[in-house]
Design an enzyme around this catalytic site. Sequence first.
Site, PDB file in Angstrom:
ATOM      1  N   GLY A   1       0.811  -1.207   0.000  1.00  0.00           N
ATOM      2  CA  GLY A   1       0.000   0.000   0.000  1.00  0.00           C
ATOM      3  C   GLY A   1       0.853   1.269   0.000  1.00  0.00           C
ATOM      4  O   GLY A   1       0.402   2.324  -0.456  1.00  0.00           O
TER       5      GLY A   1
ATOM      6  N   GLU B   1       1.635   1.804  -3.540  1.00  0.00           N
ATOM      7  CA  GLU B   1       0.376   2.204  -4.191  1.00  0.00           C
ATOM      8  C   GLU B   1       0.060   3.669  -3.883  1.00  0.00           C
ATOM      9  O   GLU B   1      -0.406   4.412  -4.742  1.00  0.00           O
ATOM     10  CB  GLU B   1      -0.760   1.285  -3.717  1.00  0.00           C
ATOM     11  CG  GLU B   1      -0.591  -0.141  -4.260  1.00  0.00           C
ATOM     12  CD  GLU B   1      -1.631  -1.108  -3.713  1.00  0.00           C
ATOM     13  OE1 GLU B   1      -1.694  -1.238  -2.469  1.00  0.00           O
ATOM     14  OE2 GLU B   1      -2.369  -1.709  -4.509  1.00  0.00           O
TER      15      GLU B   1
END
Length: 655
Positions: free
Chosen positions: A102, A105
């Site tokens: 994440g 991301e």
Amino acid sequence: MTSPVTVSIADGVALVTIDNPPVNALSQAVRQGIEDAVNAIDADQNVDAAVLTCAGRTFVAGADIKEFGQPPQQPYLPDVLSTVEASRVPWVAAINGSALGGGLELAMSCHARIAAPGAKMGLPEVNLGLVPGAGGNIRLPRLVPLETAITMVTTGKPIGANDALENGLIDRIAEDDLVADARAYAADLIQSGKPTPVSERPPKETPEKEFWSDREKALAAKSRGQASPVEALQALRDGIELPVPEAAEAERDRFLRLRGSEQAAALRYMFFAERNTGRPDDMRDVEPLPLKRTGVVGGGTMGAGIATAMLLAGLRVDLAERDADAAENARDRVAGLLDGSRKRGLLSDAAYTDALSRFTAHESFEGLAECDLVIEAVFEDMAVKKDVFSELDRICRKDAVLASNTSYLDINEMARATGDPTRVLGLHFFSPAHIMKLLELVRTDDVSPKALATGFALAKTLRKIPVLSGVCDGFIGNRIMSAYRRECDFILEEGALPHEVDAAMQGYGFAMGIYAVQDMSGLDIAWATRKRRAPTRPAEERYSRIADRICELGRFGRKTGSGWYAYPEGAKSGRPDPVVEQIILEESERLGIERKQLSSDEIIDRILSTMQAEARAVLDEGIALKPSDIDVTLVNGFGFPRHRGGPMFAAGYRD
Ligand code: 3HC
Ligand code: NAI
């Protein structure tokens, strides 16, 4: 409660700082903080750009894995990242340390990325039984070439800043001060305008259907039953082929489905189990002996590997062998192992030369006199080991820690060969010692907390996973392995053949079956051990003679061209051999056993229940401190499939 995300504004640039130690994971509070920061920045007309940075040693290392066992909490990460991407102003991610999962991301949802030269970027979700779940499958193939994207999502291996720049994952590498350079980048973007959000760009490549099906087949064959690599490939394909909103929905559904899977639970359990094997609480405050000079006795397979591991960790190593020729061989072996690391790109030429310059092979023990810690890796023979310990006791500094790498022998007995058993412990490495992550630390009866703490400190320096074991025949790992190997031989007597046992194990997820493994490492040493123990083996104990009969024919495995299998010239793997089958059938007959077909499931059930019974004995006797230590040992030292979590996890044990 104060937010872990703060915003400070200077010269029209908002500096958004995430501060959530130890690794800035994207907990609910961080997600909320980022969303609030975007809203505040978008509403503030004095702000023209934002720089996203992290406090501490690393950028965001991913979603908060601790939250994965609970229901998802709002705001959800994909929505937060869409908010960042849709911000009125350009966002520059300033990446230090690791941007993982994440975290990467999040960086990809920013409009530009700059990284410190030592930064690492990756999508390791696959190793947790997951796929990237917050737009990674959509944004990554819009930034980097398809092959890079496939490798990153299916292997989880991070790439360094130079590779990231070359592949288009980042736009710049910081030259001096990361945040200052990121601010300068933000100022450039204020001039040039906000770059197109990544998810609005076209994918770099859009391959045909056949490409995906071929890759899927190849990956499934390699993954040994672990679902996440193929799922990651499929998610990436969706990210490229579907319209972005549909791809995002499909990615989220896939992520949530996998998050609730047994494999993800197993891999998550392993993640924390491996980080929870360290020193017991009662030893937290014990100071280890500082380690600078280390010693090794014996420069064979293990001694050379251990020396290499220590050299790669920056330590100085003195190695003692029996004579000048053996010392010379040891030096060649160590140089060869270091050279292997160099050829694999893990060691630069300069680092190779430096490592070798810290190594000396001696033809006597005198060279070990100044070492802080000495590990013996001589023949597996108690008399030889005791001689070595009494010699070390005489020559080494009185405060030096002395360790044995024995596989099975009683280290208490070796300790008693010294004048000070408090400084003796076991340090059981796995072959190849410079590669395998596991290190069993064997707590002898009299060992001092300081000596044990020094063992833990060594594990940390070598970046190995230490598992504490008591003294017993084979410690945690080899003891459980011996038990199930014995059971496999009984399974042969009852109806199966070696290739059927191996196929069942591979079907469960082991890289190799037990018989192929034995052929690879050689059957002769275990045979010698069995012969040594024969006089004390209780007459009523069930004992299979199959392995002995194979060894009596001089079949010691691959090195002799035959063992449990035949290895015809040029064969890559073993072939079932009628000679072995004949021996097995004769043994069944001799024992009066009526052979019956065993299914793969029955074979695996037998193997698992034997492992679990022995593991429970190991716990009951206090040899292992906790069930997860046993799982860590079997997964990291004996090829137990990680996505099954280990035998204790498979038996229903949870932390
Ligand atoms: N969540 C929660 N805790 C984490 C964490 C995470 N993502 N990553 C690390 N930690 C914790 C560790 O458990 C450890 O805690 P402890 O001190 O209490 O034992 C502490 O942080 C330090 O970790 P390490 O001991 O591993 O420290 P290292 O310096 O050796 O390594 C690291 C740092 C490279 C960041 C390593 O911890 C790591 O690889 N972490 C996992 C990264 C990861 O898998 N991220 C993906 C998560 S899934 C995801 O992001 C889903 C998304 O797509 C939606
Ligand atoms: P090896 O036979 O390859 O090497 C032993 C080395 O010790 C030889 O080079 C020999 O010359 C040297 N040696 C013997 N007596 C000596 C003495 N008195 N002084 C100095 N050197 C001496 O054996 P290997 O495989 O390296 O095993 C060594 C130890 O490690 C054994 O106790 C073994 O059980 C253990 N071990 C082996 C593993 C493996 O996979 N091979 C794995 C883990 C532990």
